[in-house]
Design a protein around this motif. Structure first.
Motif, short mmCIF file in Angstrom:
data_model
loop_
_atom_site.label_atom_id
_atom_site.label_comp_id
_atom_site.label_asym_id
_atom_site.label_seq_id
_atom_site.Cartn_x
_atom_site.Cartn_y
_atom_site.Cartn_z
N TYR A 1 0.84 -1.19 0.00
CA TYR A 1 0.00 0.00 0.00
C TYR A 1 0.88 1.24 0.00
CZ TYR A 1 -3.59 -3.36 1.34
OH TYR A 1 -4.44 -4.44 1.37
N VAL B 1 0.45 5.83 -0.44
CA VAL B 1 -0.27 7.07 -0.75
C VAL B 1 0.68 8.01 -1.49
CG1 VAL B 1 -1.43 9.10 0.20
CG2 VAL B 1 -1.71 6.87 1.31
N ASN C 1 -3.19 6.12 -5.94
CA ASN C 1 -2.90 4.82 -5.35
C ASN C 1 -1.55 4.33 -5.86
OD1 ASN C 1 -2.80 2.23 -4.38
ND2 ASN C 1 -4.68 1.51 -5.40
N ASP D 1 -7.60 -0.08 -3.53
CA ASP D 1 -7.53 0.51 -2.19
C ASP D 1 -8.54 1.65 -2.11
OD1 ASP D 1 -6.74 1.01 0.39
OD2 ASP D 1 -4.65 1.47 -0.11
N PHE E 1 -8.78 5.26 0.20
CA PHE E 1 -8.07 6.13 1.13
C PHE E 1 -9.07 6.94 1.93
CE2 PHE E 1 -4.50 6.50 -2.26
CZ PHE E 1 -4.10 5.21 -1.99
N LYS F 1 -5.01 8.32 4.66
CA LYS F 1 -4.58 6.99 5.08
C LYS F 1 -5.00 5.95 4.05
CE LYS F 1 -4.81 7.94 10.05
NZ LYS F 1 -5.32 7.47 11.36
N ASP F 2 -4.09 5.03 3.72
CA ASP F 2 -4.39 3.98 2.75
C ASP F 2 -4.85 2.71 3.45
OD1 ASP F 2 -2.11 2.81 3.76
OD2 ASP F 2 -0.88 3.18 2.00
N ASN F 3 -4.89 1.60 2.71
CA ASN F 3 -5.30 0.29 3.22
C ASN F 3 -6.67 0.40 3.90
OD1 ASN F 3 -5.36 -2.37 3.91
ND2 ASN F 3 -3.70 -2.26 5.44
N ASP G 1 2.09 5.53 4.07
CA ASP G 1 0.76 4.96 4.22
C ASP G 1 -0.18 5.90 5.00
OD1 ASP G 1 1.10 2.07 3.14
OD2 ASP G 1 2.84 2.40 4.41
#
Length: 250
Positions: free
Chosen positions: A11, A13, A39, A45, A47, A118-120, A137
């Motif tokens: 992952y 950002v 991404n 994903d 965000f 924030k990712d994932n 991330d």
């Protein structure tokens, strides 16, 4: 022999601004700061997006979707979001941070806001991918929005303290912009005192002589209403303009 290689999910950002914007705005307006989030991982994903005040005034904040991905806010773009759509690898989501400057905000007041991405699917936990030790991330960006207003102050003075019939008095008007924004289309009007006559050809703007007829230049004398009119134009923040004219005491 057969070897199986499994590529792990990573992952990332990638956050950028679309274009430079002017975040020094008058009271009663809204700043729209454009962003692109991409991404950078290798899997689909979502965000999460959040914004908060970290310094200065607590002005109203929102995150608005950029519907046509051009980085320029249109009045029709009003959808408030807290997360992106599902993004495939190397695809992007466009949005704005909106900061509303209240109509009663004073010149020079400001608000510093912080964007957090924030990712994932909002976990934002560093997975050391694609570069070990680099936490991309959870990404932060701070931006300052400032109230910038033109504020004109006029000081009027004469060259004499006392005068008698037949004396000529020179009036000086100093127009200063004490605000932090440029003042534009400034026009100054001043009615001459009773029991005086305007001295023909006596108007000056910043030391330069002007005619009395309307339309010849930036100034004229309204003989019907006994008013000196000067179209000053622009006065940049912290600067001033000077107007002079003369009258004769009856």
């Amino acid at each position: 022999n057969q070897i199986t290689v499994i590529v792990s999910t990573g992952y990332s950002v990638v956050l950028t601004t679309v274009s430079a914007t002017d975040n020094f705005l008058p009271a009663g307006t809204t700043a729209y700061i454009p962003y692109i989030v991409r991404n950078g991982g290798n899997a689909n994903d979502v965000f999460t997006l959040s914004v908060s005040t970290i310094a200065g005034q607590n002005w109203p904040l929102n995150i608005i979707r950029d519907d046509n991905n051009d980085g320029i806010h249109q009045d029709s773009e009003t959808t408030v979001v807290t997360q992106t759509t599902t993004l495939a690898p190397e695809t992007s989501f466009y949005f704005f941070i909106s900061v509303r400057i209240p109509s009663d905000a004073v010149d020079g007041s400001s608000c510093t806001v912080q964007l957090v991405v924030k990712d994932n699917y909002g976990a934002g936990t560093n997975d050391n991918w694609p570069v070990s030790g680099v936490d991309d991330d959870t990404v932060y960006d701070d931006v300052l929005v400032k109230c910038s207003i033109a504020n004109l102050v006029v000081v009027k003075s004469t060259d004499v303290a006392y005068a008698k019939p037949g004396d000529v008095i020179t009036y000086t008007l100093t127009v200063r912009n004490t605000g932090s924004a440029d003042a534009t289309n400034v026009v100054v009007k001043d009615k001459i005192p009773e029991y005086t006559d305007y001295v023909a050809g006596s108007i000056k703007l910043n030391g330069g002589p002007k005619t009395d007829a309307q339309g010849d230049d930036e100034a004229y004398f309204d003989s019907t209403n006994k008013i000196v009119v000067v179209q000053v134009g622009s006065i940049s923040a912290g600067n001033s303009a000077t107007i002079e004219f003369k009258v004769k005491v009856k």
